[in-house]
Scaffold this motif. Structure first.
Motif, PDB file in Angstrom:
ATOM      1  N   MET A 132       4.505  53.950  16.117  1.00 23.93           N
ATOM      2  CA  MET A 132       3.071  53.972  15.951  1.00 23.93           C
ATOM      3  C   MET A 132       2.531  52.547  16.091  1.00 23.93           C
ATOM      4  N   ILE A 133       1.363  52.441  16.680  1.00 21.99           N
ATOM      5  CA  ILE A 133       0.727  51.125  16.797  1.00 21.99           C
ATOM      6  C   ILE A 133      -0.152  50.887  15.575  1.00 21.99           C
ATOM      7  N   ARG A 134       0.027  49.723  14.955  1.00 23.21           N
ATOM      8  CA  ARG A 134      -0.800  49.291  13.826  1.00 23.21           C
ATOM      9  C   ARG A 134      -1.546  48.030  14.233  1.00 23.21           C
ATOM     10  N   GLY A 135      -2.722  47.845  13.648  1.00 24.79           N
ATOM     11  CA  GLY A 135      -3.482  46.621  13.858  1.00 24.79           C
ATOM     12  C   GLY A 135      -3.228  45.663  12.713  1.00 24.79           C
ATOM     13  N   ILE A 136      -2.927  44.431  13.049  1.00 30.65           N
ATOM     14  CA  ILE A 136      -2.735  43.388  12.047  1.00 30.65           C
ATOM     15  C   ILE A 136      -3.861  42.386  12.245  1.00 30.65           C
ATOM     16  N   ARG A 137      -4.664  42.202  11.203  1.00 34.74           N
ATOM     17  CA  ARG A 137      -5.829  41.329  11.286  1.00 34.74           C
ATOM     18  C   ARG A 137      -5.537  39.957  10.711  1.00 34.74           C
ATOM     19  N   GLY A 138      -6.269  38.988  11.253  1.00 36.29           N
ATOM     20  CA  GLY A 138      -6.206  37.640  10.707  1.00 36.29           C
ATOM     21  C   GLY A 138      -7.437  36.870  11.127  1.00 36.29           C
ATOM     22  N   ALA A 139      -7.761  35.858  10.355  1.00 36.05           N
ATOM     23  CA  ALA A 139      -8.900  34.995  10.712  1.00 36.05           C
ATOM     24  C   ALA A 139      -8.712  33.625  10.079  1.00 36.05           C
ATOM     25  N   THR A 140      -9.300  32.655  10.734  1.00 35.60           N
ATOM     26  CA  THR A 140      -9.295  31.283  10.229  1.00 35.60           C
ATOM     27  C   THR A 140     -10.559  30.598  10.725  1.00 35.60           C
ATOM     28  N   THR A 141     -10.731  29.371  10.332  1.00 34.59           N
ATOM     29  CA  THR A 141     -11.855  28.581  10.828  1.00 34.59           C
ATOM     30  C   THR A 141     -11.336  27.241  11.336  1.00 34.59           C
ATOM     31  N   ALA A 142     -12.129  26.632  12.190  1.00 35.20           N
ATOM     32  CA  ALA A 142     -11.842  25.284  12.679  1.00 35.20           C
ATOM     33  C   ALA A 142     -12.857  24.342  12.042  1.00 35.20           C
ATOM     34  N   ASP A 143     -12.431  23.157  11.703  1.00 35.02           N
ATOM     35  CA  ASP A 143     -13.326  22.186  11.070  1.00 35.02           C
ATOM     36  C   ASP A 143     -14.383  21.667  12.034  1.00 35.02           C
ATOM     37  N   ARG A 144     -14.067  21.700  13.327  1.00 36.34           N
ATOM     38  CA  ARG A 144     -15.003  21.232  14.350  1.00 36.34           C
ATOM     39  C   ARG A 144     -14.626  21.861  15.696  1.00 36.34           C
ATOM     40  N   ASP A 145     -15.543  21.843  16.636  1.00 36.73           N
ATOM     41  CA  ASP A 145     -15.296  22.382  17.970  1.00 36.73           C
ATOM     42  C   ASP A 145     -14.572  21.328  18.802  1.00 36.73           C
ATOM     43  N   ASP A 146     -13.288  21.276  18.607  1.00 37.88           N
ATOM     44  CA  ASP A 146     -12.424  20.290  19.252  1.00 37.88           C
ATOM     45  C   ASP A 146     -11.165  21.039  19.695  1.00 37.88           C
ATOM     46  N   LYS A 201      -7.984  20.327  20.154  1.00 34.44           N
ATOM     47  CA  LYS A 201      -6.785  20.179  19.321  1.00 34.44           C
ATOM     48  C   LYS A 201      -6.941  20.920  17.990  1.00 34.44           C
ATOM     49  N   GLU A 202      -8.090  20.766  17.357  1.00 35.69           N
ATOM     50  CA  GLU A 202      -8.359  21.425  16.070  1.00 35.69           C
ATOM     51  C   GLU A 202      -8.318  22.948  16.202  1.00 35.69           C
ATOM     52  N   ILE A 203      -8.929  23.473  17.238  1.00 34.70           N
ATOM     53  CA  ILE A 203      -8.959  24.924  17.447  1.00 34.70           C
ATOM     54  C   ILE A 203      -7.561  25.462  17.712  1.00 34.70           C
ATOM     55  N   LEU A 204      -6.817  24.782  18.547  1.00 36.36           N
ATOM     56  CA  LEU A 204      -5.455  25.239  18.858  1.00 36.36           C
ATOM     57  C   LEU A 204      -4.539  25.153  17.643  1.00 36.36           C
ATOM     58  N   LEU A 205      -4.665  24.103  16.854  1.00 36.18           N
ATOM     59  CA  LEU A 205      -3.844  23.985  15.637  1.00 36.18           C
ATOM     60  C   LEU A 205      -4.191  25.065  14.614  1.00 36.18           C
TER      61      LEU A 205
END
Length: 120
Positions: free
Chosen positions: A1-15, A17-21
Motif C-alpha cells: 500500500m502507498i502511504r504519504g509521509i509529510r514533512g515541512a521546514t523553513t529557511a531563514d532566508r531565500d538563499d 545554500k540555506e534552502i538546500l541545507l
C-alpha cells in the motif's frame, strides 16, 4: 500500500545554500524516522512558498545517490494570507505495510506550528 509521509521546514532566508541545507536536513529526518528505502518510494512532491525563488528545493534530494531514479516534482505552495513564510513542504509517497497512525511526519524549525497535533 502507498502511504504519504509529510514533512515541512523553513529557511531563514531565500538563499540557495540555506534552502538546500534545510531541505536536506528535513529529508534525512523523514527517511531516518520512517526507515525509508528509495527503492520503495513511488514519488516525492516538494512545495515551496512564493518567497523561495533562489533554487528548486528538490535539488537537495538529487544529492542522495540511491534516490537517482525516484520521480521528484517541485511546485509552488498557495499564497495564503498569514501563511508561514519561506516554508518547504515534502510529501513522500512510499510503499509500506506500516499503519497510517505509525507514520512519523516530521516538522522542523518554524514549520512545527503547522501540525502541532502530529507532534509526538
Amino acid at each position: 500500500m502507498i502511504r504519504g509521509i509529510r514533512g515541512a521546514t523553513t529557511a531563514d532566508r531565500d538563499d540557495e545554500k540555506e534552502i538546500l541545507l534545510s531541505t536536506e536536513s528535513l529529508l534525512k529526518e523523514m527517511i531516518l524516522h520512517n526507515n525509508i528505502s528509495a527503492e520503495n518510494v513511488a514519488s516525492v512532491f516538494i512545495s515551496a512558498t512564493h518567497d523561495i525563488t533562489s533554487v528548486f528545493p528538490a535539488k537537495a534530494l538529487r544529492g542522495f545517490e540511491e534516490w537517482k531514479y525516484v520521480p521528484v516534482m517541485c511546485m509552488q505552495e498557495l499564497d495564503v494570507p498569514h501563511g508561514l513564510s519561506r516554508c518547504i513542504r515534502v510529501m513522500i509517497h512510499y510503499n509500506t505495510s506500516t499503519h497510517q497512525s505509525d507514520i512519523k511526519h516530521i516538522y522542523m524549525k518554524n514549520a512545527v506550528s503547522l501540525r502541532p497535533d502530529l507532534k509526538k
